[in-house]
Design a protein around this motif. Structure first.
Motif, PDB file in Angstrom:
ATOM      1  N   VAL A   1      27.801  41.087  42.763  1.00  0.00           N
ATOM      2  CA  VAL A   1      27.939  41.801  41.487  1.00  0.00           C
ATOM      3  C   VAL A   1      26.633  41.730  40.697  1.00  0.00           C
ATOM      4  N   ALA A   2      26.012  40.546  40.668  1.00  0.00           N
ATOM      5  CA  ALA A   2      24.769  40.384  39.911  1.00  0.00           C
ATOM      6  C   ALA A   2      23.621  41.191  40.504  1.00  0.00           C
ATOM      7  N   ALA A   3      23.701  41.498  41.792  1.00  0.00           N
ATOM      8  CA  ALA A   3      22.611  42.248  42.434  1.00  0.00           C
ATOM      9  C   ALA A   3      22.594  43.714  42.021  1.00  0.00           C
TER      10      ALA A   3
ATOM     11  N   LEU B   1      37.107  40.444  42.842  1.00  0.00           N
ATOM     12  CA  LEU B   1      38.509  40.332  42.419  1.00  0.00           C
ATOM     13  C   LEU B   1      39.347  39.655  43.500  1.00  0.00           C
ATOM     14  N   GLY B   2      39.033  39.938  44.751  1.00  0.00           N
ATOM     15  CA  GLY B   2      39.762  39.272  45.833  1.00  0.00           C
ATOM     16  C   GLY B   2      39.568  37.768  45.812  1.00  0.00           C
ATOM     17  N   GLU B   3      38.341  37.334  45.523  1.00  0.00           N
ATOM     18  CA  GLU B   3      38.091  35.891  45.446  1.00  0.00           C
ATOM     19  C   GLU B   3      38.785  35.270  44.244  1.00  0.00           C
ATOM     20  N   LEU B   4      38.805  35.980  43.116  1.00  0.00           N
ATOM     21  CA  LEU B   4      39.507  35.466  41.932  1.00  0.00           C
ATOM     22  C   LEU B   4      40.989  35.274  42.213  1.00  0.00           C
ATOM     23  N   ARG B   5      41.561  36.177  42.993  1.00  0.00           N
ATOM     24  CA  ARG B   5      42.987  36.095  43.324  1.00  0.00           C
ATOM     25  C   ARG B   5      43.248  35.219  44.540  1.00  0.00           C
TER      26      ARG B   5
ATOM     27  N   GLY C   1      32.638  31.605  49.198  1.00  0.00           N
ATOM     28  CA  GLY C   1      32.952  33.030  49.203  1.00  0.00           C
ATOM     29  C   GLY C   1      32.885  33.638  47.813  1.00  0.00           C
ATOM     30  N   ALA C   2      33.353  32.880  46.805  1.00  0.00           N
ATOM     31  CA  ALA C   2      33.311  33.370  45.433  1.00  0.00           C
ATOM     32  C   ALA C   2      31.884  33.411  44.906  1.00  0.00           C
ATOM     33  N   VAL C   3      31.073  32.420  45.268  1.00  0.00           N
ATOM     34  CA  VAL C   3      29.669  32.415  44.849  1.00  0.00           C
ATOM     35  C   VAL C   3      28.954  33.658  45.378  1.00  0.00           C
ATOM     36  N   LEU C   4      29.202  33.995  46.626  1.00  0.00           N
ATOM     37  CA  LEU C   4      28.572  35.191  47.201  1.00  0.00           C
ATOM     38  C   LEU C   4      29.088  36.461  46.537  1.00  0.00           C
TER      39      LEU C   4
END
Length: 391
Positions: free
Chosen positions: A20-22, A59-63, A12-15
């Protein structure tokens, strides 16, 4: 790996990072590549909305608090991509390539059925954009053929992603099953240790200790007849202690090899249940998988002694180029599958434990009725040097 690295390594974090990179890629593709101007006014609103969404998911994945369940995020990805494509050239937009990424991302997180649904939605959205785009042939004379080829590629990508999801799901299920099986093996090992200690204590207290106490009383009597009986009691006590020590650790397996150890445990089971035993071990087997083979054979012989009502039991260990096979066959009443399942539900997990120990080293285990009655248990294990901690 740091805590941040562990969080960012999840699918999920990779996606979220890919989203963001896109964003700069989408902006450059829209600005640098000439595209039809129809319906392009909304791009300046669609891109900021996509940026807010991408940062929120990141940010959701970071948290470790995902913004929404994975199927919802995949659907949101498609809707935003559709909006960006629609406002940057429609079916001819450079951003249309993002449609191909969504099925692959779905395959990483979703099961095959949901991956197929997400892929179908992507095909449907691109088709809708193509069908409703005004005067497409004015942009490209071969507009219909171009759009049709894009739809075909999207269908192909969706099918491939669904198959990929099927493979990943199967592997995830296998890993989960192996983890569960390993957990059961640990629990069984702890339970087996406790049971072994309890059996040893019972054997020493109820048999050997009673014989020794009786022998001491006979020796205290002081007459010749009592001395003979005391000597017999001492001999029985020594035999019982030896049997208890053998149950605790099969020293014959180390000192005399697999055949001698199997012969000893088979004869003991035969004396207890009243059946004759035949043990054959191929000379080529040597010490290959000895501990595992002995452990499973002992369990199967104990089952035969308790449940089979057999008159004869045959134990065979055969060597082949690919592995070693253990066969324990009896001429008893035959296995009752319903009774075996009920016994396992009550916590009697001997046969299940044999199967799990075989599978833990890449082998297989099967119990079935013999062609002429009785029960035949087979275990095959490979020759590769795999840890035998399952034994």
């Amino acid at each position: 790996m740091t805590a941040l690295g562990e969080r960012l390594s999840r699918p999920g974090a990779v996606l979220a990072v890919i989203r963001v990179a896109a964003l700069p890629v989408f902006l450059v593709a829209e600005r640098l590549v000439e595209h039809p101007a129809a319906r392009s006014a909304g791009f300046d609103f669609a891109l900021p909305a996509a940026a807010i969404y991408a940062m929120a998911t990141f940010l959701g994945e970071l948290r470790e608090r995902p913004l929404a369940p994975a199927p919802v995020l995949a659907a949101a990805d498609l809707l935003l991509i559709a909006a960006l494509v629609e406002t940057s050239g429609g079916p001819f937009s450079q951003l249309r390539h993002a449609f191909f990424l969504v099925p692959l991302s779905a395959a990483l997180l979703l099961r095959p059925a949901l991956t197929a649904v997400i892929s179908a939605i992507g095909v449907g959205l691109y088709t809708l954009i193509a069908v409703t785009y005004p005067d497409a042939t004015a942009v490209r004379p071969d507009a219909v053929a171009f759009e049709f080829s894009q739809v075909l590629f999207l269908i192909w990508m969706g099918a491939a992603s669904t198959l990929l999801s099927l493979v990943l799901t199967h592997r995830a299920d296998e890993i989960a099953e192996l983890a569960t099986s390993r957990g059961r093996l640990v629990a069984q090992a702890l339970d087996a240790e406790d049971q072994a200690r309890r059996r040893l204590a019972e054997a020493l207290h109820d048999e050997a200790l009673q014989n020794l106490l009786a022998a001491r009383q006979l020796l205290d009597a002081g007459d010749p007849d009592s001395a003979a009986l005391a000597r017999e009691g001492l001999d029985d006590g020594v035999t019982q202690i030896r049997q208890a020590v053998f149950d605790l650790h099969p020293y014959l397996l180390e000192q005399a090899g697999l055949r001698a150890a199997l012969q000893a445990v088979a004869e003991r089971a035969g004396r207890r249940a009243g059946f004759t035993v035949t043990v054959t071990v191929d000379p080529d087997v040597g010490g290959l998988r000895g501990q595992l083979l002995f452990s499973v054979a002992r369990e199967l012989l104990a089952n035969a002694a308790k449940h089979s009502g057999a008159g004869a039991v045959n134990v065979a260990v055969r060597h082949s180029e690919s592995g070693v096979e253990l066969i324990v066959a009896d001429d008893g009443r035959g296995i009752d599958r319903a009774a075996a399942r009920a016994a396992q539900a009550r916590g009697h997990i001997g046969l299940a434990s044999c199967a799990e120990r075989a599978e833990a080293v890449g082998g297989a285990f099967k119990v079935e009725r013999g062609s002429e009655g009785g029960t035949v248990a087979r275990m095959w294990v490979p020759l590769e040097d795999v840890q035998e901690d399952a034994a």
